[in-house]
Motif scaffolding. Structure first.
Motif, short mmCIF file in Angstrom:
data_model
loop_
_atom_site.label_atom_id
_atom_site.label_comp_id
_atom_site.label_asym_id
_atom_site.label_seq_id
_atom_site.Cartn_x
_atom_site.Cartn_y
_atom_site.Cartn_z
N UNK A 181 8.32 9.45 -3.55
CA UNK A 181 7.63 10.69 -3.17
C UNK A 181 6.82 10.51 -1.90
N UNK A 182 7.26 11.19 -0.84
CA UNK A 182 6.47 11.27 0.39
C UNK A 182 5.36 12.30 0.16
N UNK A 183 4.11 11.87 0.21
CA UNK A 183 2.99 12.75 -0.12
C UNK A 183 2.87 13.94 0.82
N UNK A 184 3.39 13.81 2.01
CA UNK A 184 3.32 14.91 2.98
C UNK A 184 4.28 16.03 2.59
N UNK A 201 4.69 6.41 -4.57
CA UNK A 201 4.12 7.37 -3.63
C UNK A 201 3.91 6.69 -2.28
N UNK A 202 4.02 7.47 -1.22
CA UNK A 202 3.77 6.89 0.11
C UNK A 202 3.57 8.00 1.13
N UNK A 203 3.03 7.63 2.27
CA UNK A 203 3.09 8.47 3.47
C UNK A 203 3.38 7.53 4.63
N UNK A 204 3.90 8.07 5.70
CA UNK A 204 4.36 7.20 6.78
C UNK A 204 4.28 7.93 8.11
N UNK A 205 3.67 7.27 9.09
CA UNK A 205 3.53 7.89 10.41
C UNK A 205 4.82 7.81 11.21
N UNK A 206 5.48 6.65 11.19
CA UNK A 206 6.67 6.45 12.02
C UNK A 206 7.87 5.94 11.23
N UNK A 207 7.81 6.06 9.91
CA UNK A 207 8.95 5.66 9.10
C UNK A 207 8.91 4.23 8.61
N UNK A 220 1.91 2.56 -4.46
CA UNK A 220 1.36 3.47 -3.44
C UNK A 220 1.40 2.78 -2.08
N UNK A 221 2.07 3.45 -1.12
CA UNK A 221 2.18 2.90 0.22
C UNK A 221 1.41 3.73 1.23
N UNK A 222 0.70 3.04 2.13
CA UNK A 222 -0.08 3.73 3.16
C UNK A 222 -0.08 2.96 4.47
#
Length: 398
Positions: free
Chosen positions: A289-292, A258-264, A311-313
């Motif tokens: 999986x992009x959580x957004x 899982x992760x989300x990313x502001x600028x890739x 999990x990436x943040x």
């Protein structure tokens, strides 16, 4: 006043406008706080009470059902405040009322009504109470969904009071399942209820189903939602619960990333972490999986069903992103102990997101991978190689 049978009267309070239950559960269709009066030839038992915000409506319905009789017992199958909010007022009105309750329930109730002088009849699995021509049999059902839960069965009426089990936050003005106007909406509400309340306790669900299947039943008098009847939703709910609680059979490990990313930048790390895990465990199912971009309820279910996860943040305002915390708020803490997890992410200024998430997961008794992968701004080729190695090393611990 509504009757289930001539001996069982309904004193439910409807709350069609409720949209959030217990702070975090959305309730699109409202709910009901179901309670009942069981009339024997000699004694009268109240079964469940109501939420504190609806005491006046509850007493109005109760007075109509009692029709001048004084209740002898109050059976509490569960002490969560939406069931017991009216108990203090009930005990003021009927000071000789005997509370029938499980042993853990009695301990909880004293702190709910703030009284140590309660007249409690502690019952255990298999105990019975004779009301005169009507018998109440108590069936222990712990962790459905509190430790104090029990079912109450009346064999003469072929009715069981199941507390929260088989229920739904679905306000049905017609009270019974035979009057549900929108069956698809009800089934959706029942599934959401199961996922939110019962899913952390699947072994207990299976045990509870076994106990219900052993009973001769025409009615399940639930605490929320329409009363279930044989030939209608009672059969279907038992079948659904059986399917929803069935033990998953997997032939390979499930390790989502899982992760989300502001600028890739965290995206780039997540992709390489997944590559590393797949290289070390080629038979594993390693989804990215992009959580957004995914439904959060589905992501929570996947997280709880996983054998391990990464999990990436990023870090914003010295913390992980809100969507990460929203994911983690859905952790099934009952079954999460020792779950292998790894945390990584890109950051710009200070980088607290990764350690804060790791600390939180450790507090939930997860087995947090000792390495922390943090990359400042844009990952270099060397950083991406480190992410690959990070995934391989994490996989080696699973």
């Amino acid at each position: 006043m509504v009757s289930v049978t001539p001996s069982i009267l309904v004193t439910s309070v409807l709350n069609p406008n409720m949209r959030v239950f217990d702070v975090m559960m959305h309730t699109e269709y409202g709910t009901s706080y179901n309670s009942y009066v069981m009339q024997g030839c000699e004694k009268v038992a109240l079964i469940e009470a109501a939420h504190a915000d609806f005491v006046d409506a509850y007493f109005e319905h109760l007075d109509a059902a009692l029709d001048g009789r004084t209740p002898d017992y109050l059976v509490l199958d569960h002490t969560e405040p939406d069931h017991t909010g009216a108990v203090a007022a009930l005990l003021e009105r009927y000071p000789d009322l005997t509370v029938v309750i499980s042993r853990p329930g009695a301990l909880f109730l004293k702190s709910i009504v703030n009284r140590d002088d309660l007249d409690c009849l502690i019952v255990s699995d298999g105990d019975t109470l004779d009301l005169g021509g009507r018998t109440l049999q108590f069936i222990s059902a712990p962790l459905l969904h509190w430790p104090d839960t029990m079912f109450t069965y009346c064999p003469e009426e072929r009715a069981v009071f199941t507390c929260d089990f088989l229920g739904a936050h679905y306000c049905e003005p017609g009270i019974f399942d035979t009057k549900i106007t929108y069956p698809a909406a009800y089934e959706s509400a029942a599934k959401h209820y199961f996922d939110s309340i019962m899913r952390p306790f699947l072994p207990s669900v299976r045990d509870g189903l076994g106990k219900l299947r052993a009973l001769d039943l025409d009615y399940a008098c639930v605490s929320h939602g329409p009363i279930l009847t044989r030939g209608c939703e009672l059969d279907r709910q038992i079948e659904r619960y059986g399917a929803w609680s069935a033990e998953a059979v997997r032939d390979r490990l499930c390790i989502p990333v899982f992760y989300c990313s502001a600028y890739g930048n965290t995206t780039a790390l997540a992709e390489r972490v997944a590559v590393g895990i797949r290289a070390a465990l080629p038979e594993a199912e390693v989804g990215l999986y992009d959580l957004v971009d995914h439904d959060l309820a589905e992501m929570r279910a996947l997280m709880n069903a996983s054998d391990a996860f990464a999990l990436g943040t990023p870090t914003i305002n010295r913390d992980a992103l809100p969507v990460v915390w929203e994911l983690l708020a859905g952790i099934d803490s009952i079954n999460f102990t020792k779950r292998p997890v790894a945390v990584f992410g890109s950051y710009g200024w200070s980088g607290e997101g990764v350690p804060r998430v790791a600390e939180h997961l450790a507090s939930l008794k997860a087995t947090v991978f000792e390495q922390r992968l943090r990359v400042k701004f844009v990952p270099t080729l060397e950083d991406l190689a480190s992410a690959d190695a990070f995934g391989r090393a994490f996989a080696a611990t699973i």
